[in-house]
Design a protein around this motif. Structure first.
Motif, PDB file in Angstrom:
ATOM      1  N   ALA A  20       0.860  -1.179   0.000  1.00 33.85           N
ATOM      2  CA  ALA A  20       0.000   0.000   0.000  1.00 33.85           C
ATOM      3  C   ALA A  20       0.901   1.234   0.000  1.00 33.85           C
ATOM      4  N   PRO A  21       0.344   2.422  -0.251  1.00 37.82           N
ATOM      5  CA  PRO A  21       1.166   3.638  -0.227  1.00 37.82           C
ATOM      6  C   PRO A  21       1.914   3.847   1.098  1.00 37.82           C
ATOM      7  N   ASP A  22       1.364   3.323   2.201  1.00 30.75           N
ATOM      8  CA  ASP A  22       2.050   3.453   3.498  1.00 30.75           C
ATOM      9  C   ASP A  22       3.104   2.359   3.713  1.00 30.75           C
ATOM     10  N   GLN A  23       3.432   1.600   2.661  1.00 26.95           N
ATOM     11  CA  GLN A  23       4.438   0.529   2.630  1.00 26.95           C
ATOM     12  C   GLN A  23       4.024  -0.723   3.396  1.00 26.95           C
ATOM     13  N   ARG A  24       2.755  -0.846   3.722  1.00 26.23           N
ATOM     14  CA  ARG A  24       2.236  -2.042   4.370  1.00 26.23           C
ATOM     15  C   ARG A  24       1.985  -3.096   3.292  1.00 26.23           C
ATOM     16  N   VAL A  25       2.413  -4.332   3.530  1.00 24.06           N
ATOM     17  CA  VAL A  25       2.180  -5.421   2.583  1.00 24.06           C
ATOM     18  C   VAL A  25       0.700  -5.791   2.635  1.00 24.06           C
ATOM     19  N   ILE A  26       0.054  -5.778   1.450  1.00 24.04           N
ATOM     20  CA  ILE A  26      -1.388  -6.031   1.387  1.00 24.04           C
ATOM     21  C   ILE A  26      -1.739  -7.235   0.511  1.00 24.04           C
ATOM     22  N   GLY A  27      -0.742  -7.858  -0.106  1.00 22.73           N
ATOM     23  CA  GLY A  27      -1.008  -9.028  -0.929  1.00 22.73           C
ATOM     24  C   GLY A  27       0.283  -9.719  -1.315  1.00 22.73           C
ATOM     25  N   ALA A  28       0.144 -10.975  -1.745  1.00 17.46           N
ATOM     26  CA  ALA A  28       1.323 -11.755  -2.139  1.00 17.46           C
ATOM     27  C   ALA A  28       0.904 -12.854  -3.101  1.00 17.46           C
ATOM     28  N   ILE A  29       1.871 -13.274  -3.919  1.00 14.64           N
ATOM     29  CA  ILE A  29       1.687 -14.406  -4.825  1.00 14.64           C
ATOM     30  C   ILE A  29       3.029 -15.122  -4.948  1.00 14.64           C
ATOM     31  N   VAL A  30       2.981 -16.439  -5.087  1.00  8.99           N
ATOM     32  CA  VAL A  30       4.194 -17.249  -5.233  1.00  8.99           C
ATOM     33  C   VAL A  30       4.083 -18.024  -6.544  1.00  8.99           C
ATOM     34  N   GLY A  31       5.087 -17.895  -7.388  1.00  8.89           N
ATOM     35  CA  GLY A  31       5.129 -18.630  -8.638  1.00  8.89           C
ATOM     36  C   GLY A  31       6.292 -19.608  -8.653  1.00  8.89           C
ATOM     37  N   THR A  32       6.144 -20.662  -9.438  1.00  9.55           N
ATOM     38  CA  THR A  32       7.230 -21.616  -9.645  1.00  9.55           C
ATOM     39  C   THR A  32       7.271 -21.961 -11.136  1.00  9.55           C
ATOM     40  N   ILE A  33       8.388 -22.497 -11.571  1.00  7.59           N
ATOM     41  CA  ILE A  33       8.547 -22.875 -12.972  1.00  7.59           C
ATOM     42  C   ILE A  33       9.064 -24.308 -13.066  1.00  7.59           C
ATOM     43  N   ASP A  34       8.491 -25.066 -13.999  1.00  7.24           N
ATOM     44  CA  ASP A  34       8.988 -26.385 -14.353  1.00  7.24           C
ATOM     45  C   ASP A  34       9.115 -26.395 -15.872  1.00  7.24           C
ATOM     46  N   LYS A  35      10.346 -26.314 -16.348  1.00  8.68           N
ATOM     47  CA  LYS A  35      10.648 -26.205 -17.779  1.00  8.68           C
ATOM     48  C   LYS A  35       9.999 -24.951 -18.350  1.00  8.68           C
ATOM     49  N   HIS A  36       9.011 -25.097 -19.236  1.00  3.24           N
ATOM     50  CA  HIS A  36       8.371 -23.929 -19.844  1.00  3.24           C
ATOM     51  C   HIS A  36       6.960 -23.699 -19.315  1.00  3.24           C
ATOM     52  N   THR A  37       6.656 -24.288 -18.167  1.00  2.00           N
ATOM     53  CA  THR A  37       5.339 -24.124 -17.561  1.00  2.00           C
ATOM     54  C   THR A  37       5.486 -23.393 -16.239  1.00  2.00           C
ATOM     55  N   GLY A  38       4.685 -22.353 -16.066  1.00  2.00           N
ATOM     56  CA  GLY A  38       4.653 -21.619 -14.808  1.00  2.00           C
ATOM     57  C   GLY A  38       3.449 -22.058 -13.997  1.00  2.00           C
ATOM     58  N   PHE A  39       3.601 -22.069 -12.700  1.00  5.22           N
ATOM     59  CA  PHE A  39       2.523 -22.410 -11.782  1.00  5.22           C
ATOM     60  C   PHE A  39       2.437 -21.282 -10.767  1.00  5.22           C
ATOM     61  N   PHE A  40       1.233 -20.931 -10.361  1.00  5.44           N
ATOM     62  CA  PHE A  40       1.202 -20.016  -9.236  1.00  5.44           C
ATOM     63  C   PHE A  40       0.299 -20.504  -8.133  1.00  5.44           C
ATOM     64  N   TYR A  41       0.739 -20.168  -6.943  1.00 13.84           N
ATOM     65  CA  TYR A  41       0.123 -20.604  -5.702  1.00 13.84           C
ATOM     66  C   TYR A  41      -0.033 -19.382  -4.806  1.00 13.84           C
ATOM     67  N   CYS A  42      -0.809 -19.546  -3.812  1.00 13.81           N
ATOM     68  CA  CYS A  42      -0.769 -18.629  -2.678  1.00 13.81           C
ATOM     69  C   CYS A  42      -1.134 -17.192  -3.022  1.00 13.81           C
ATOM     70  N   LEU A  43      -1.994 -16.971  -4.010  1.00  9.01           N
ATOM     71  CA  LEU A  43      -2.473 -15.618  -4.245  1.00  9.01           C
ATOM     72  C   LEU A  43      -3.356 -15.248  -3.074  1.00  9.01           C
ATOM     73  N   ALA A  44      -2.960 -14.230  -2.351  1.00 14.38           N
ATOM     74  CA  ALA A  44      -3.729 -13.798  -1.183  1.00 14.38           C
ATOM     75  C   ALA A  44      -3.665 -12.280  -1.078  1.00 14.38           C
ATOM     76  N   VAL A  45      -4.816 -11.693  -0.781  1.00  8.69           N
ATOM     77  CA  VAL A  45      -4.912 -10.250  -0.606  1.00  8.69           C
ATOM     78  C   VAL A  45      -5.608  -9.981   0.722  1.00  8.69           C
ATOM     79  N   ASP A  46      -5.058  -9.044   1.476  1.00 11.77           N
ATOM     80  CA  ASP A  46      -5.665  -8.625   2.734  1.00 11.77           C
ATOM     81  C   ASP A  46      -7.142  -8.325   2.475  1.00 11.77           C
ATOM     82  N   PRO A  47      -8.058  -8.898   3.273  1.00 12.96           N
ATOM     83  CA  PRO A  47      -9.489  -8.673   3.037  1.00 12.96           C
ATOM     84  C   PRO A  47      -9.877  -7.192   2.968  1.00 12.96           C
ATOM     85  N   ASN A  48      -9.164  -6.334   3.657  1.00 17.74           N
ATOM     86  CA  ASN A  48      -9.468  -4.898   3.617  1.00 17.74           C
ATOM     87  C   ASN A  48      -9.107  -4.261   2.278  1.00 17.74           C
TER      88      ASN A  48
END
Length: 144
Positions: free
Chosen positions: A50-78
């Protein structure tokens, strides 16, 4: 809002968001994926600030050869419904492209099925309607 790669100082903020948005079991799986990915390529672990530098969301990606996977997309409910999730996914897609990824797979399960319309809105299509799973337990048979 600013997007950037995960830093060690973000761990408590990211855990707080995951605790608000995921089950306890999913949270453990997420931590395992996070630690593995940080050891391999921290550019695919992205946080939104956020503009106040508070972390409000995150995502984790991984790669296996030419395929990307993403996990853990989460956003602060507010901060949900403010395009934070969209920005995180788009940034991860961009980073995947820079690393030669040709396709992205997302696993939608019981804990993340509510995100299916969101992913479809972003252009992802449902290529598999179900995932079957069975846990095997070793038990002694009665011989008589």
């Amino acid at each position: 809002m600013r997007l950037r790669s995960f830093q060690l100082a973000d761990v408590h903020d990211v855990l707080r968001i995951w605790q608000m948005t995921a089950s306890h079991q999913k949270e453990r799986e997420t931590l395992r994926v996070l630690y593995e990915q940080l050891a391999y390529d921290r550019d695919l672990v992205i946080v939104a600030e956020a503009p106040d530098q508070r972390v409000i969301g995150a995502i984790v990606g991984t790669i296996d050869k030419h395929t990307g996977f993403f996990y853990c997309l989460a956003v602060d409910p507010n901060f949900q419904k403010q395009r934070v999730g969209t920005a995180l996914v788009r940034e991860l897609e961009y980073r995947f492209l820079q690393k030669g990824v040709k396709r992205i797979w997302i696993t939608v399960d019981k804990g993340t099925e509510k995100l299916l319309p969101f992913y479809q809105y972003l252009g992802y299509s449902n290529t598999c309607s179900t995932r079957l799973e069975k846990e095997l337990f070793v038990s002694q048979r009665c011989t008589g």
